[in-house]
Write a protein that holds these residues in place. Structure first.
Motif, mmCIF file in Angstrom:
data_model
loop_
_atom_site.group_PDB
_atom_site.id
_atom_site.type_symbol
_atom_site.label_atom_id
_atom_site.label_comp_id
_atom_site.label_asym_id
_atom_site.label_seq_id
_atom_site.Cartn_x
_atom_site.Cartn_y
_atom_site.Cartn_z
ATOM 1 N N MET A 302 0.816 -1.219 0.000
ATOM 2 C CA MET A 302 0.000 0.000 0.000
ATOM 3 C C MET A 302 0.854 1.276 0.000
ATOM 4 N N GLN A 303 2.161 1.111 0.258
ATOM 5 C CA GLN A 303 3.059 2.280 0.176
ATOM 6 C C GLN A 303 3.198 2.758 -1.272
ATOM 7 N N ASP A 304 2.869 1.909 -2.221
ATOM 8 C CA ASP A 304 3.080 2.257 -3.635
ATOM 9 C C ASP A 304 1.786 2.036 -4.437
ATOM 10 N N PRO A 305 0.811 2.944 -4.224
ATOM 11 C CA PRO A 305 -0.483 2.760 -4.904
ATOM 12 C C PRO A 305 -0.363 2.810 -6.426
ATOM 13 N N ALA A 306 0.628 3.546 -6.943
ATOM 14 C CA ALA A 306 0.770 3.628 -8.405
ATOM 15 C C ALA A 306 1.089 2.247 -8.988
ATOM 16 N N GLU A 307 1.871 1.477 -8.237
ATOM 17 C CA GLU A 307 2.211 0.133 -8.696
ATOM 18 C C GLU A 307 0.952 -0.754 -8.688
ATOM 19 N N ILE A 308 0.132 -0.592 -7.651
ATOM 20 C CA ILE A 308 -1.126 -1.352 -7.596
ATOM 21 C C ILE A 308 -1.999 -0.986 -8.792
ATOM 22 N N ASP A 309 -2.071 0.307 -9.099
ATOM 23 C CA ASP A 309 -2.899 0.739 -10.233
ATOM 24 C C ASP A 309 -2.369 0.150 -11.550
ATOM 25 N N ARG A 310 -1.050 0.060 -11.657
ATOM 26 C CA ARG A 310 -0.472 -0.549 -12.876
ATOM 27 C C ARG A 310 -0.860 -2.024 -12.980
ATOM 28 N N ILE A 311 -0.799 -2.715 -11.846
ATOM 29 C CA ILE A 311 -1.166 -4.142 -11.843
ATOM 30 C C ILE A 311 -2.629 -4.311 -12.271
ATOM 31 N N LEU A 312 -3.488 -3.450 -11.739
ATOM 32 C CA LEU A 312 -4.921 -3.567 -12.061
ATOM 33 C C LEU A 312 -5.187 -3.239 -13.536
ATOM 34 N N ALA A 313 -4.508 -2.220 -14.058
ATOM 35 C CA ALA A 313 -4.717 -1.843 -15.461
ATOM 36 C C ALA A 313 -4.241 -2.968 -16.387
ATOM 37 N N ASN A 314 -3.125 -3.550 -16.006
ATOM 38 C CA ASN A 314 -2.570 -4.648 -16.787
ATOM 39 C C ASN A 314 -3.491 -5.875 -16.761
ATOM 40 N N GLY A 315 -4.014 -6.174 -15.572
ATOM 41 C CA GLY A 315 -4.953 -7.290 -15.434
ATOM 42 C C GLY A 315 -6.214 -7.028 -16.258
ATOM 43 N N ALA A 316 -6.684 -5.777 -16.236
ATOM 44 C CA ALA A 316 -7.906 -5.428 -16.979
ATOM 45 C C ALA A 316 -7.689 -5.640 -18.479
ATOM 46 N N ASP A 317 -6.499 -5.288 -18.970
ATOM 47 C CA ASP A 317 -6.208 -5.518 -20.400
ATOM 48 C C ASP A 317 -6.322 -6.995 -20.751
ATOM 49 N N LYS A 318 -5.735 -7.811 -19.884
ATOM 50 C CA LYS A 318 -5.773 -9.264 -20.149
ATOM 51 C C LYS A 318 -7.212 -9.782 -20.066
ATOM 52 N N ALA A 319 -7.954 -9.285 -19.073
ATOM 53 C CA ALA A 319 -9.343 -9.740 -18.902
ATOM 54 C C ALA A 319 -10.173 -9.380 -20.139
ATOM 55 N N ARG A 320 -9.989 -8.155 -20.604
ATOM 56 C CA ARG A 320 -10.735 -7.690 -21.775
ATOM 57 C C ARG A 320 -10.440 -8.572 -22.985
ATOM 58 N N GLY A 321 -9.214 -9.029 -23.077
ATOM 59 C CA GLY A 321 -8.821 -9.887 -24.196
ATOM 60 C C GLY A 321 -9.653 -11.163 -24.256
ATOM 61 N N ILE A 322 -10.078 -11.648 -23.088
ATOM 62 C CA ILE A 322 -10.926 -12.855 -23.069
ATOM 63 C C ILE A 322 -12.400 -12.471 -23.214
ATOM 64 N N ALA A 323 -12.790 -11.412 -22.509
ATOM 65 C CA ALA A 323 -14.220 -11.070 -22.432
ATOM 66 C C ALA A 323 -14.767 -10.505 -23.746
ATOM 67 N N ALA A 324 -13.965 -9.688 -24.432
ATOM 68 C CA ALA A 324 -14.497 -8.978 -25.609
ATOM 69 C C ALA A 324 -15.040 -9.934 -26.680
#
Ligand code: TYM
Length: 341
Positions: A302-324
């Motif tokens: 939690m000291q590095d929220p920007a890194e968490i946001d990067r992980i989530l954005a990256n995961g969302a890209d992969k998820a979209r690749g399956i869902a779309a």
């Protein structure tokens, strides 16, 4: 028609509605970790759109979403092995949910016990989103063609509804497009109970903080809550049968078994006959040993929220690749012009 065989795929979600309990950890997260790296794709979602079916303060929601992501990683989910993302970044969930709103029947939704519990006496004042919640949940799962969904016992009815929606869609459109998802409700901790009342589920919404262990509790708090946990005056019985009608004792034994990766029988073999004054400190030590490293790692992440946001954005890209493509095909089946283009 030849039968469609769906490739196994695991999906599950947790609401970022503030605070993770031992129930969330043992009933869900720990089991998500166990399913990772077994050769089956694993997709885990912070379901922020579900959270707002009841009021959420915006700043707290954002914090809770990042904290939940930190919790997933601290518990052992590896974003390189599992897809880890927050629901609102993948619009296909809500697009699929609309289709399912038109498949699900009012009567099905009215039977949902979680809606009745959450809406309480004033159901007329509940949000429409809270009522439609299980159709969005079906969309979360089916937009990935997920075949297996690990959850705690309290989600069973929602997963039955997910199956009903898939079956009705398939029947209505003469297809086998959607898999009939299997709920995976396994292990000693599918229903972790309140530490104050063995007949109530451990829940983040219980007004008493003494009723639950939070993943963020420090060692002293964990030990105190276990010491004060409600029990009956008898020592632990010698076998599992003796736990019947002793819900508080049963709950503490279940928690011990799940934390220690043991069967309940094994715990009874080691602990049967012990007084709670002896068993509780052992349980407290075990809980601290298992949970403290997680909360420590959550703090660090939690000291590095920007890194968490990067992980989530990256995961969302992969998820979209399956869902779309699955959403596109669904629209095509339903007859939406342009979907096949
Ligand atoms: P939620 O956020 O309430 O809980 C997340 C997970 O934790 C489990 N759980 C428990 N397990 C055992 N004992 C307890 N006391 C306990 N409390 C919570 C829940 O069973 C759940 O597995 N509707 C879901 C979130 C969701 C979802 C999905 C799940 C949305 N879409 C798609 C699976 C698939 C919920 O509110 O979980």
């Amino acid at each position: 028609m030849t039968e469609v065989v769906h490739t196994p795929r695991v999906f599950s979600g947790i609401q970022p509605s503030g605070g993770l309990t031992l129930g969330n950890y043992l009933g869900a997260m720990k089991r998500f970790v166990d399913m990772q790296g077994q050769g089956v794709e694993t997709i885990y979602c912070m379901v922020d759109l579900h959270a707002i079916t009841v009021w959420q303060d915006p700043a707290k929601l954002a914090h809770a979403t990042r904290e939940l992501c930190a919790g997933f990683i601290a518990a052992g989910i590896d974003p390189a092995q599992s897809i880890l993302f927050n629901q609102s970044q993948v619009a296909e969930h809500t697009q699929m949910a609309w289709i399912f709103n038109c498949v699900a029947r009012m009567g099905w939704m009215q039977r949902m016990t979680q809606f009745k519990d959450k809406a309480g006496k004033n159901a007329q004042n509940a949000s429409l989103g809270l009522f439609a919640y299980p159709a969005l949940m079906a969309a979360d799962i089916l937009v990935y063609h997920a075949t297996h969904v690990p959850v705690g016992e309290d989600q069973k009815q929602h997963l039955e509804l997910t199956r009903d929606i898939a079956i009705k869609f398939n029947n209505d459109f003469g297809t086998e497009f959607f898999p009939i998802t299997e709920p995976v409700i396994e292990g000693a901790a599918t229903r972790v109970m309140s530490l104050r009342d063995g007949s109530k589920k451990m829940s983040k919404s219980d007004p008493s903080d003494m009723s639950r262990l939070n993943l963020t509790d420090d060692a002293d708090t964990i030990a105190k809550k276990i010491r004060k946990a409600k029990t009956d005056p008898e020592p632990l019985p010698l076998d599992i049968e003796g736990l019947e009608d002793r819900p508080e004792a049963r709950n503490l034994v279940n928690i011990f078994a799940a934390l220690n990766d043991q069967g309940v029988e094994d715990v009874m073999r080691d602990m049967g006959g012990k007084a709670f004054s002896e068993f509780k400190p052992m349980l407290a030590d075990l809980a601290v040993a298992k949970l403290s490293p997680i909360s420590g790692e959550m703090d660090r992440l939690m000291q590095d929220p920007a890194e968490i946001d990067r992980i989530l954005a990256n995961g969302a890209d992969k998820a979209r690749g399956i869902a779309a493509p699955i959403l596109k095909k669904t629209y095509e089946i339903v007859g939406m012009v342009g979907a096949g283009a």
